[in-house]
Design an enzyme around this catalytic site. Sequence first.
Site, PDB file in Angstrom:
ATOM      1  CD  GLU A   1       6.979 -40.839  11.719  1.00 29.57           C
ATOM      2  OE1 GLU A   1       6.836 -41.881  12.387  1.00 29.57           O
ATOM      3  OE2 GLU A   1       6.080 -39.982  11.596  1.00 29.57           O
TER       4      GLU A   1
ATOM      5  CG  ASN B   1       0.752 -43.490   9.054  1.00 28.07           C
ATOM      6  OD1 ASN B   1       1.129 -44.602   9.413  1.00 28.07           O
ATOM      7  ND2 ASN B   1       0.657 -42.471   9.890  1.00 28.07           N
ATOM      8  CD  GLU B   2      -0.941 -44.491  13.411  1.00 32.78           C
ATOM      9  OE1 GLU B   2      -1.116 -43.410  13.986  1.00 32.78           O
ATOM     10  OE2 GLU B   2      -0.358 -45.454  13.933  1.00 32.78           O
TER      11      GLU B   2
ATOM     12  CE1 TYR C   1       5.037 -48.094  17.730  1.00 33.11           C
ATOM     13  CE2 TYR C   1       2.871 -47.337  17.026  1.00 33.11           C
ATOM     14  CZ  TYR C   1       4.248 -47.429  16.823  1.00 33.11           C
ATOM     15  OH  TYR C   1       4.814 -46.870  15.714  1.00 33.11           O
TER      16      TYR C   1
ATOM     17  CD  GLU D   1       3.597 -46.444  12.505  1.00 37.25           C
ATOM     18  OE1 GLU D   1       3.367 -46.116  13.681  1.00 37.25           O
ATOM     19  OE2 GLU D   1       3.435 -45.678  11.542  1.00 37.25           O
TER      20      GLU D   1
ATOM     21  CD  GLN E   1       9.704 -44.209  13.735  1.00 38.07           C
ATOM     22  OE1 GLN E   1      10.572 -43.419  13.427  1.00 38.07           O
ATOM     23  NE2 GLN E   1       8.409 -43.904  13.646  1.00 38.07           N
TER      24      GLN E   1
HETATM   25  O1  AHR Z   1       6.012 -44.409  15.373  1.00 34.06           O
HETATM   26  C1  AHR Z   1       5.524 -43.225  15.913  1.00 34.06           C
HETATM   27  C2  AHR Z   1       4.122 -42.888  15.417  1.00 34.06           C
HETATM   28  O2  AHR Z   1       3.212 -43.819  15.886  1.00 34.06           O
HETATM   29  C3  AHR Z   1       3.912 -42.886  13.928  1.00 34.06           C
HETATM   30  O3  AHR Z   1       4.308 -41.710  13.322  1.00 34.06           O
HETATM   31  C4  AHR Z   1       2.436 -43.035  13.820  1.00 34.06           C
HETATM   32  O4  AHR Z   1       2.038 -43.608  12.606  1.00 34.06           O
HETATM   33  C5  AHR Z   1       2.072 -43.847  15.050  1.00 34.06           C
HETATM   34  O5  AHR Z   1       1.010 -43.302  15.740  1.00 34.06           O
END
Ligand code: AHR
Length: 512
Positions: free
Chosen positions: A26, A173-174, A240, A314, A363
Amino acid sequence: MANQIIVNAKTEKSTINRMIYGHFAEHLGRCIYDGFYVGENSKIPNVKGMRTDIIDALKKIKIPCLRWPGGCFADEYHWRDGIGPKESRPSMINTHWGGVVENNHFGTHEFFDLCEMLDTEPYICGNVGSGTVREMSEWVEYMTFDGQSPVTELRKKNGRGKPWKLKYFGIGNENWGCGGRMRAEYYADELTRYNLYARDYGDNKLYRIGAGPRGANYKWTEVMMRDAAMFLDAIALHYYTRIGDKVIIEYLPDGNERYLRDSSKSRMSATDFDESQWFGIMKAALFTEELVSKHIAVMDKYDPAKKVALIVDEWGTWFDNESGTNPGFLYQQNTLRDAVSAGTSLNIFNNHADRIHMTNIAQTVNVLQAMVLTEGNKLILTPTYHVYDLYKVHQDAKLLDFAILSDDYECGGELLKQINGSISKDGKGNINATLVNIDPGHAAEVTCHIADFGMIDVIEGTVLTADTMNTMNTFEQPDQIRPKKFTDFVIEGSTIHIKMPPKSVVLVSVKK
Ligand code: AHR
């Protein structure tokens, strides 16, 4: 009780799509600028501005795909700003990530160049949050249309005659969060509309990915499957691995959730932690099993033939930024804990290969759970990189049928399974088992019986471990943790007795 594994060498399940080993880049912190891309005039060795040491390192682990330009950045990205002569590209403020100026010197052409150098499939995420249907439609036309049109004329003027091949395309995205704070029903309608105008040109058939839920929002998956999945190839979950994740969610009367903002303020160091925080991350990584199983159960209800994939575009650990760095840049170090956590998550993804066709750890360079970290002209490989190196044996291999009976790992009165794994057979008939012992204090004695294989003759082993839970590679000591030859096993007919060190990731390859 001893740890036991029984695997049947002849019962092949799904193919483990190599895209499960995918990555994400990103415009965030030092991932693209001062990461992948240093510019042609840099003293750091580069080709067309891309760092050759990064390319070489990533090619070694065979990265199969790269998602770009975000993330939340994708929802503010306007592709026309990133084409044409660099000096005339307009700048913008990267409001999501540190409020820095983005000069758009890395755009569509540069991304395809990078993918070509990496020998990886491009995965582009379009802007639904702040873009228009026309903008997305024309971007797809710019990249993939072979005919004559004002948009393709522009591409030719910018030096690219032939279209590129583009398979993976994300429609947003999201969109429950930084991609527009939409309700699932509203996004399902928007997704359907944007998707319609993102055309397939000639033989370029897009693999269409809709934005999926955040974590355990099963309602989002339900709505996507009910209202939009018939137009999609996949929906993309984000999860995450972190502790104390406090996201403010408003629960609406109709059962929907509306994401408001992330208030996770529980500071958590990537490198300075005790066993309870080690345990917390293992628990969060193992929760991936429950999470994907529940999303898959919802998908199975609408799509029993499994035509629509679940992808996890992600995921990874998310800790405090390293002190002295811009908090908006999400730069974190990477320790043995990240490696053990990644090994666990990848085992879970492999074991759901019939529905999970791609994942993208966040990332690749200098951001979150990165493969490589750079400082000036120096580059280090992280412990997580080494896990990807070990696990590449699974790419496009056949998942085998197996069962694991595990001892417990206890911490503070809570229990987790001590070992986890995934086992596959490659094209030559070799069996590869990636096993993880999450217990930092105890070795794991594992008895692994391989049925329908005959006498085991040759085994090769590799182990990733270290003396302390937070061992890491640094720019001063870049080789503190790296894979080593593993020999702590005994063969007895078609059974292997393995002794895994505490807190380790082990690859056992049984040769045909
Ligand atoms: O990876 C960091 C961020 O986490 C990304 O930009 C977003 O899609 C997610 O919230």
